[in-house]
Design a protein around this motif. Structure first.
Motif, PDB file in Angstrom:
ATOM      1  N   ASP A 190      33.125  38.892  46.761  1.00 24.57           N
ATOM      2  CA  ASP A 190      34.477  39.043  47.285  1.00 24.57           C
ATOM      3  C   ASP A 190      34.650  40.547  47.488  1.00 24.57           C
ATOM      4  O   ASP A 190      34.485  41.314  46.526  1.00 24.57           O
ATOM      5  N   ASP A 235      33.798  40.010  41.933  1.00 21.30           N
ATOM      6  CA  ASP A 235      35.168  39.728  42.382  1.00 21.30           C
ATOM      7  C   ASP A 235      36.141  40.397  41.421  1.00 21.30           C
ATOM      8  O   ASP A 235      35.903  40.410  40.208  1.00 21.30           O
ATOM      9  N   ALA A 236      37.241  40.928  41.952  1.00 19.10           N
ATOM     10  CA  ALA A 236      38.300  41.484  41.093  1.00 19.10           C
ATOM     11  C   ALA A 236      38.976  40.380  40.285  1.00 19.10           C
ATOM     12  O   ALA A 236      39.618  40.644  39.268  1.00 19.10           O
ATOM     13  N   HIS A 237      38.839  39.148  40.781  1.00 18.64           N
ATOM     14  CA  HIS A 237      39.567  38.010  40.202  1.00 18.64           C
ATOM     15  C   HIS A 237      38.593  36.991  39.639  1.00 18.64           C
ATOM     16  O   HIS A 237      37.450  36.908  40.077  1.00 18.64           O
ATOM     17  N   ASP A 278      36.960  42.389  47.462  1.00 14.20           N
ATOM     18  CA  ASP A 278      37.934  43.062  46.581  1.00 14.20           C
ATOM     19  C   ASP A 278      37.323  43.508  45.254  1.00 14.20           C
ATOM     20  O   ASP A 278      37.989  44.157  44.451  1.00 14.20           O
TER      21      ASP A 278
HETATM   22 MN   LIG Z   1      39.195  38.239  44.664  1.00  7.06          MN
END
Ligand SMILES: [Mn+2]
Length: 313
Positions: free
Chosen positions: A219, A136-138, A221
């Motif tokens: 995710d 996930d980017a986050h 992203d």
């Molecule tokens: Mn994300």
């Protein structure tokens, strides 16, 4: 919310008999707490429609087979009406039913919040013998977001509170509070920049994952927006297709996979590539997960992990 378009079976093939199915895809078109670009409720429809156009053969050296022949069911979408807690309870029940039948549960979101339903079902079914790998980017480690604790931005915080070990790979965006939370807990995420610059940084992260089962949460992203613009918060500087394939190969060679999800696809009208990319990503992850770990890779991983543990003491 308006009626969603129908969700067709994955890969556009007839459903395998229940007793021959080793994985079950559960669409969860939940879109309740998305922060920036909307549209993730349409993710499962778009991914499934695109998946009918994939080659069923996966040419990856390690696979060279048709993973669909291992038996992949598509379930009806989970009803997303009501509160997020109600939806998560339905996800949990749907995942529990697959676990009971010995099938790999595979969620297709919808927003990232849905992962929590699967993790809860897994903890109830098998305890905490598995780690969570969040691609996930986050970080999704906020305590609450916009007044919500059951939010896409908080899902991994809830996973940590469930007592699970969470590993983050491909991260390139977080809040100051999340950065402090990492420091307090001594959690070192796999920042996308480090993974790209130094192959050994990726190895360090992969070796640091406890031997044994993993739950993989993807995710979309985590991919670079140049190949995955169709997501709620497209962050620059993401992984490319081959980076992500390599990570999945490593994870699935060294660990049995006990659950999988792919979330946050928010289709862009007129742009087919992201939907197709998401479909192939899910298919590849499924192929590798169903192939199962390689005993030599498992033994090497355990050895490296023990060395890694000693170093970090
Ligand atoms: Mn994300």
């Amino acid at each position: 919310m308006a009626e969603l378009p129908p969700i067709t079976p994955f890969a556009g093939v007839p459903q395998p008999p229940e007793d021959q199915a080793r994985a079950a895809i559960i669409p969860v078109p939940l879109e309740s707490t998305v922060s920036y670009r909307p549209g993730t409720a349409l993710g499962p429809t778009a991914l499934m429609a695109a998946s009918a156009h994939m080659e069923l053969y996966d040419e990856l050296d390690l696979l060279r087979e048709e993973p669909i022949s291992r038996g992949i069911l598509t379930r009806p979408a989970v009803d997303t009406q009501g509160t997020v807690a109600e939806v998560l309870a339905r996800v949990r029940a749907a995942v529990a039913a697959e676990l009971e039948a010995g099938r790999l549960p595979v969620l297709v979101g919808g927003e990232h919040t849905v992962t929590l339903g699967a993790l809860t079902a897994l903890v109830e079914s098998r305890g905490r013998d598995f780690s969570v790998v969040s691609l996930d980017a986050h970080l999704d480690l906020r305590d609450s977001y916009q007044g919500q604790r059951l939010s896409h931005a908080c899902v991994m915080r809830r996973a940590v509170e469930l007592g699970l070990e969470v590993h983050h790979l491909g991260v390139r965006s977080c809040s100051q509070a999340e950065a402090r939370f990492l420091e307090e807990r001594g959690i070192v995420p796999g920042w996308a920049r480090h993974l790209r610059q130094d192959v050994s940084a990726l190895d360090d992260h992969l070796w640091g994952i406890r031997p044994g089962p993993v739950y993989i949460s993807i995710d979309v992203d985590v991919l670079d927006p140049s190949i995955m613009p169709a997501t709620g918060t497209p962050e620059p500087g993401g992984l490319d297709w081959h980076d992500l394939t390599d990570i999945l190969i490593d994870l699935c060679s060294c660990h049995p996979v006990v659950g999988l999800d792919l979330v946050e696809l928010a289709p862009l009208p007129g742009l087919a590539a992201p939907d197709f990319t998401a479909a192939r990503l899910l298919y590849r992850a499924l192929g590798l997960a169903l192939r199962g770990p390689n005993p030599r890779a498992v033994a090497l991983h355990r050895q490296r992990w023990e060395e890694w543990e000693k170093q970090s003491l």
